[in-house]
Design a protein around this motif. Structure first.
Motif, short mmCIF file in Angstrom:
data_model
loop_
_atom_site.label_atom_id
_atom_site.label_comp_id
_atom_site.label_asym_id
_atom_site.label_seq_id
_atom_site.Cartn_x
_atom_site.Cartn_y
_atom_site.Cartn_z
N UNK A 83 0.77 -1.32 0.00
CA UNK A 83 0.03 -0.05 0.10
C UNK A 83 0.98 1.08 -0.09
N UNK A 84 1.05 1.96 -1.19
CA UNK A 84 1.72 3.14 -1.18
C UNK A 84 1.66 4.15 -0.03
N UNK A 85 2.81 4.71 0.41
CA UNK A 85 3.14 5.76 1.63
C UNK A 85 3.84 7.02 0.92
N UNK A 86 3.38 8.01 1.35
CA UNK A 86 4.42 9.10 0.81
C UNK A 86 5.73 8.91 1.11
N UNK A 130 9.86 7.69 -6.62
CA UNK A 130 9.25 8.07 -5.21
C UNK A 130 7.94 8.24 -5.01
N UNK A 131 6.94 8.07 -3.99
CA UNK A 131 5.73 8.60 -4.18
C UNK A 131 5.74 9.92 -3.43
N UNK A 132 5.15 10.59 -4.32
CA UNK A 132 4.90 12.21 -3.86
C UNK A 132 3.84 12.25 -3.00
N UNK A 192 -6.73 7.20 -1.54
CA UNK A 192 -5.58 6.42 -2.09
C UNK A 192 -5.23 6.78 -3.45
N UNK A 193 -5.45 8.10 -4.00
CA UNK A 193 -4.93 8.43 -5.21
C UNK A 193 -3.34 8.56 -4.90
N UNK A 235 10.33 -0.13 -1.80
CA UNK A 235 9.37 -0.48 -0.90
C UNK A 235 8.42 -1.25 -1.27
N UNK A 236 8.05 -1.33 -2.56
CA UNK A 236 7.17 -2.09 -2.94
C UNK A 236 7.43 -3.72 -3.28
#
Lengths: 276, 232
Positions: free
Chosen positions: B60-63, B118-120, B126-127, B179-180
């Motif tokens: 689950x993506x995180x900033x 990177x996750x911005x 969860x967009x 991280x994914x």
């Protein structure tokens, strides 16, 4: 399906000692064996043998829900497909969804959607697949019990495991966990699923007739049995994850050493070494 | 291997993991003043906060997460990147390290390219948005990508990156861990194969104690193999 016309009308499902056709007493379960993590491609999986039932459950997700219009921006969907293999019953079952399996899929997905933390995964779906390989009455309970182990194996956040068991009435006696003959020739069958920690009932169906007292008794038997089944589910999950290093090294195929290229062999030809 | 598995006990969803006075952390929930496990995992207690470290699950993506993604689609001003999560992740052209003209995205990244990004941001529904503005963000060429369970990523990285630098030092591979659960590694065939084995060992043995030593032993044994007289 057995030929009902040729069954003796005075067939006894319970003998004078109170034993059933397979020798069980009224409150006895069939032997149950659960194994978690049996499929490699699924996110989580489980296999259950419950008396004559053999059921495989696979869980995928949370994953992107398709088709898109089904997505819920506030929570995850919990979808279930219950399917019986054509060879799972004595007569060939016509493959594909039918009224019965659509109904079972619906009630099972509703049972799970009350325990999964759906709000944590908006716009996704958690897909549960239940494949009945061999049926012997009580497949929805077996499937639900296995699917719950598969769901935990997949790492889906949930309030508790869901445990399921059926009770019914045969020869006017309320009994636990009917097998196929008892189900076909008995008077009633009442599958239920509970959340063992809180005692919430998440699935309750009934086929046939039970009086209020009989129903109370059936509920009591099922709730009692789910406690035993719950322990088997937990045990299956613990066994899956508590292997020691030695076990893994034993199981692992001999470490595949990268093959070094063989030294070039001089080409063999009829003309002898070069230069001569 | 001497580091035989003293394993920490696992908890199962619905199991009580803490009484009153403890705060529910990730992987848990509280009900009636008590804390219960929500996921299958290992119980962890730290400063009055109980959490369950999951053994399995999706990413689950995180900033701020560094992830390795594959470009799956391109628009006139963005790319769509598969980051191994349930959510589609667009990378806008303005977040790329290049000056991209409108409609000219294909010149920089094509479908099938693998990028380190990177996750911005991640909003409440969860967009996800990605960025390549960070220093180590790049298009990855050569090497290979292997996938592990995202829950095992912290063990592959180790404390302050100790595990991944151990593997890099011993095998000489270049490694990026997303991280994914995607790991990119580049090196000659033999050391890449050894590094893959080491990562697979970590994935299988994520809960074990003495993992670093087991990994070191494995790599050294594998490096020694094939040096001596080859069996005929």
């Amino acid at each position: 399906m057995e030929d009902i016309e040729h069954i003796e009308k005075e067939m006894k499902l319970i003998n004078s000692d109170g034993r059933r056709l397979d020798g069980r007493s009224f409150d006895e379960l069939r032997p149950i064996r659960i194994e978690a993590g049996v499929l490699r491609r699924a996110d989580g999986s489980a296999y259950i043998e419950w008396g004559g039932n053999k059921v495989l459950a696979a869980v995928y997700g949370p994953r992107e829900a398709h088709p898109r219009h089904l997505q819920d921006p506030a929570r995850a969907l919990v979808q279930c497909r219950y399917n019986m293999a054509p060879f799972s019953v004595s007569d060939r079952k016509r493959p594909g969804p039918d009224r019965r399996s659509v109904e079972i899929s619906k009630v099972i997905s509703e049972a799970f959607s009350s325990v999964v933390f759906k709000e944590q995964f908006p716009r996704t779906s958690v897909d549960i697949f239940i494949e009945v390989l061999q049926a012997d009455a009580g497949t929805r309970c077996a499937g639900l019990t296995a699917a719950s182990v598969a769901l935990a194996d997949a790492g889906v956040p949930m309030r508790d495991l869901v445990t399921s068991c059926a009770s019914g009435k045969i020869d006017d006696v309320v009994c636990l966990d009917l097998n196929k003959d008892e189900d076909n020739f008995g008077d009633a069958d009442c599958p239920m699923a509970i959340v063992p920690r809180t005692g919430d009932v998440v699935l309750l169906q009934m086929d046939g007739h039970l009086t209020y007292d009989e129903f109370q008794k059936a509920m009591g038997l099922s709730i009692d049995a789910t406690k035993r089944i719950y322990e088997m589910q937990r045990d299956a999950l613990r066994r899956r994850y508590s292997v020691t290093l030695e076990d893994i090294l034993k199981e692992a195929p001999p470490a595949a050493a990268p093959v070094e290229p063989e030294p070039e062999q001089p080409p063999e030809d009829d003309f002898g070494p070069e230069g001569i | 291997m001497q580091s035989s598995g003293a394993l920490r006990p696992i908890v199962i969803p619905g199991e009580a993991v803490g009484g009153p006075g403890l705060k529910p952390g990730p992987g848990t929930y509280s009900e009636g003043g008590r804390v219960f496990a929500a996921q299958l995992g290992i119980r962890n207690e730290h400063e009055g906060l109980v959490s369950v470290i999951p053994l399995n699950g999706r990413y689950i993506p995180q900033r701020g997460d560094a992830v390795i993604g594959e470009v799956v689609d391109q628009g006139p001003s963005h790319w769509l990147v598969d980051i191994n999560s349930p959510y589609p992740a667009p990378l806008h052209a303005t977040e790329s390290p290049w000056r991209v003209e409108f409609g000219d995205t294909a010149r920089y990244l094509k479908v099938g390219d693998v990028i380190m990004c990177h996750v911005l941001s991640v909003d409440e529904i969860k967009r996800v948005q990605l960025t390549m503005q960070e220093r180590e963000a790049r298009r990855l060429t050569g090497g290979m990508v292997i996938e592990i369970s995202p829950t095992k990523v912290p063990r592959v990285i180790g404390k302050q990156g100790s595990m991944v630098s151990l593997i890099m030092d011993l095998t000489g591979c270049r490694i990026y861990v997303g991280q994914n659960g995607r790991i990119w590694l580049d090196g000659d065939d033999r050391s890449a194969a050894i590094a893959t084995m080491a990562i697979r060992l970590i994935e299988e043995r994520a809960q074990a104690v003495g993992l670093t030593e087991a990994v070191r032993e494995l790599i050294e044994r594998e490096k020694g193999r094939g040096r001596g007289p080859r069996p005929s």
